[in-house]
Design a protein around this motif. Structure first.
Motif, short mmCIF file in Angstrom:
data_model
loop_
_atom_site.label_atom_id
_atom_site.label_comp_id
_atom_site.label_asym_id
_atom_site.label_seq_id
_atom_site.Cartn_x
_atom_site.Cartn_y
_atom_site.Cartn_z
N ASP A 11 0.74 -1.16 -0.31
CA ASP A 11 -0.18 -0.20 -0.05
C ASP A 11 0.38 1.41 0.02
N LEU A 12 0.29 2.23 -0.71
CA LEU A 12 1.20 3.40 -0.62
C LEU A 12 0.76 4.39 0.74
N ASN A 13 0.13 3.03 0.92
CA ASN A 13 -0.34 4.71 1.74
C ASN A 13 -0.89 5.92 2.05
N ARG A 14 -1.15 6.31 1.10
CA ARG A 14 -1.91 7.67 1.04
C ARG A 14 -3.01 7.79 0.35
N THR A 15 -4.16 9.16 0.24
CA THR A 15 -4.75 8.78 -0.88
C THR A 15 -4.53 10.04 -1.81
N TYR A 16 -4.69 10.10 -2.72
CA TYR A 16 -4.37 11.31 -4.18
C TYR A 16 -5.45 11.82 -4.47
N LEU A 17 -6.93 11.72 -4.26
CA LEU A 17 -7.80 11.86 -4.83
C LEU A 17 -9.10 12.00 -3.85
N LYS A 18 -9.33 12.96 -3.42
CA LYS A 18 -10.53 12.74 -2.26
C LYS A 18 -11.70 13.73 -2.92
N PRO A 19 -13.16 12.86 -3.08
CA PRO A 19 -13.98 12.52 -4.08
C PRO A 19 -14.79 13.95 -3.33
N GLU A 20 -15.65 15.32 -4.43
CA GLU A 20 -16.05 15.80 -4.17
C GLU A 20 -16.88 16.01 -5.09
N ILE A 21 -17.56 14.96 -5.80
CA ILE A 21 -19.46 15.21 -6.35
C ILE A 21 -19.76 14.02 -5.67
N GLY A 22 -21.56 14.51 -6.24
CA GLY A 22 -22.19 12.46 -6.54
C GLY A 22 -22.69 13.51 -4.65
N THR A 23 -24.21 12.37 -4.48
CA THR A 23 -25.13 12.73 -3.07
C THR A 23 -24.47 12.51 -2.14
N ASP A 74 -27.33 8.79 -7.19
CA ASP A 74 -26.69 9.15 -8.51
C ASP A 74 -27.55 8.65 -9.86
N LYS A 75 -27.50 9.52 -11.19
CA LYS A 75 -27.39 8.29 -12.00
C LYS A 75 -26.51 8.38 -12.82
N GLY A 76 -25.45 8.90 -12.39
CA GLY A 76 -24.35 9.09 -13.59
C GLY A 76 -22.44 8.13 -12.27
N PHE A 77 -21.50 8.90 -12.53
CA PHE A 77 -20.26 8.37 -11.37
C PHE A 77 -19.62 9.37 -12.17
N GLY A 78 -18.38 9.45 -11.01
CA GLY A 78 -17.05 10.71 -11.03
C GLY A 78 -16.11 10.31 -12.46
N TYR A 79 -15.55 10.92 -12.17
CA TYR A 79 -14.51 10.72 -13.54
C TYR A 79 -13.30 12.43 -13.39
#
Length: 301
Positions: free
Chosen positions: A48-60, A88-93
């Motif tokens: 595990d690289l043991n960190r997060t690279y993108l925090k989610p900001e969209i969606g319900t 949600d009727k879609g997904f993140g990108y």
């Protein structure tokens, strides 16, 4: 050291440097932290690289579940993810050149034309190198649309897809797979031109295990669904090509651990779970290869 020995050592070193690295997208429950990554040099043992690279900001719900990455011919990494359990009727990108710095997040409303859609789960990216386009597949439930077993109408999934070349314009959403049972977590695998395998979860209450189907193009049709090759309560298959073998990882969620099988023909499967190591807490993602310099950049962060 003789010049011959030195040259041989240098050649081995260069060969090692050029060998691709496996990355495994990941998330941890409750999926609010964002994109994680594992890496492996052999496809069996993961760190595990043991960190997060993108925090989610969209969606319900603003979560990031089931992150899937595919790389285009220009080197850009494209990422899609489940942004909510329901609603949600879609997904993140988002996209990135190095898996560290990401573009602004977008919501892709692939099911907005179906107003009764319950969910959009586990979007999976596949780069079709022959057509130079991306195929995006996901599971959705549209109540009272398909036959069902003992599932509730809100849990009777089928697979859908769209196609894009630039993640700005998308082909109209179409039905991707209706195997006459509730299906989720599908992954497209290309063995050679006109020879594709779809690894999928049979999500029906009697089954809840992993199977495969076969097709002649990335978008199918996929037929000849196999018998299950995992036990019940398994999901989230991820596939890695290691030498002559294909490794299929899966979440054995009742046991709270990851398992794996290997195969060369997708007909006979050998359990290799004891030969693999996956960090605790890792959840459903996809496996892809990168150049070593990409991992070097990640390790420097």
């Amino acid at each position: 050291m003789s010049r011959f020995v030195f040259a041989f050592a240098l050649l081995i070193g260069l060969s090692s440097c050029s060998k691709p690295v496996y990355l495994f997208t990941s998330f941890h429950e409750p999926a609010t932290e964002g994109l994680r990554l594992l890496y492996s040099h052999d496809g069996y043992h993961w760190t595990d690289l043991n960190r997060t690279y993108l925090k989610p900001e969209i969606g319900t719900q603003k979560v990031m579940r089931d992150p899937s990455v595919a790389q285009g011919k220009d080197g850009t990494f494209h990422l899609v993810w489940t942004s909510s359990w329901k609603g949600d009727k879609g997904f993140g990108y988002a996209s990135s050149n190095d898996l560290i710095h990401w573009t602004q997040q977008q919501f892709i409303p692939v099911m907005e034309h179906e107003p009764t859609t319950v969910n959009v789960w586990a979007p999976e990216l596949f780069y079709d190198d022959e057509a130079d386009q991306f195929v995006l597949i996901w599971a959705s439930t549209i109540p009272n649309r398909f036959e069902r077993g003992i599932e509730e109408e809100t849990n009777n999934h089928r697979m859908y897809y769209t196609i894009t070349k630039d993640f700005q314009t998308f082909a109209p959403t179409k039905l991707f797979l209706d195997p006459k049972f509730s299906v989720i977590d599908a992954v497209i695998v290309k063995r050679k031109p006109a020879d594709y395998v779809l690894v999928l979860k049979d999500n029906t209450r009697p089954e809840r295990n992993i199977k495969v189907a076969f097709g002649h193009s990335a978008i199918g049709p996929y037929t000849n669904v196999s018998a299950p090759f995992t036990k019940k309560f398994t999901e989230g298959p991820s596939v890695a090509n290691v030498g002559k073998d294909w490794l299929i990882y899966f979440d054995s969620y009742q046991d709270k651990k990851y398992g794996a099988v290997k195969t060369q023909d997708f007909k006979t499967f050998t359990d290799v779970s004891a030969q693999t190591s996956v960090p605790e807490g890792h959840k459903h993602g996809t496996i892809f290869k990168v150049k070593k310099r990409v991992l070097t950049g990640l390790l420097k962060e």
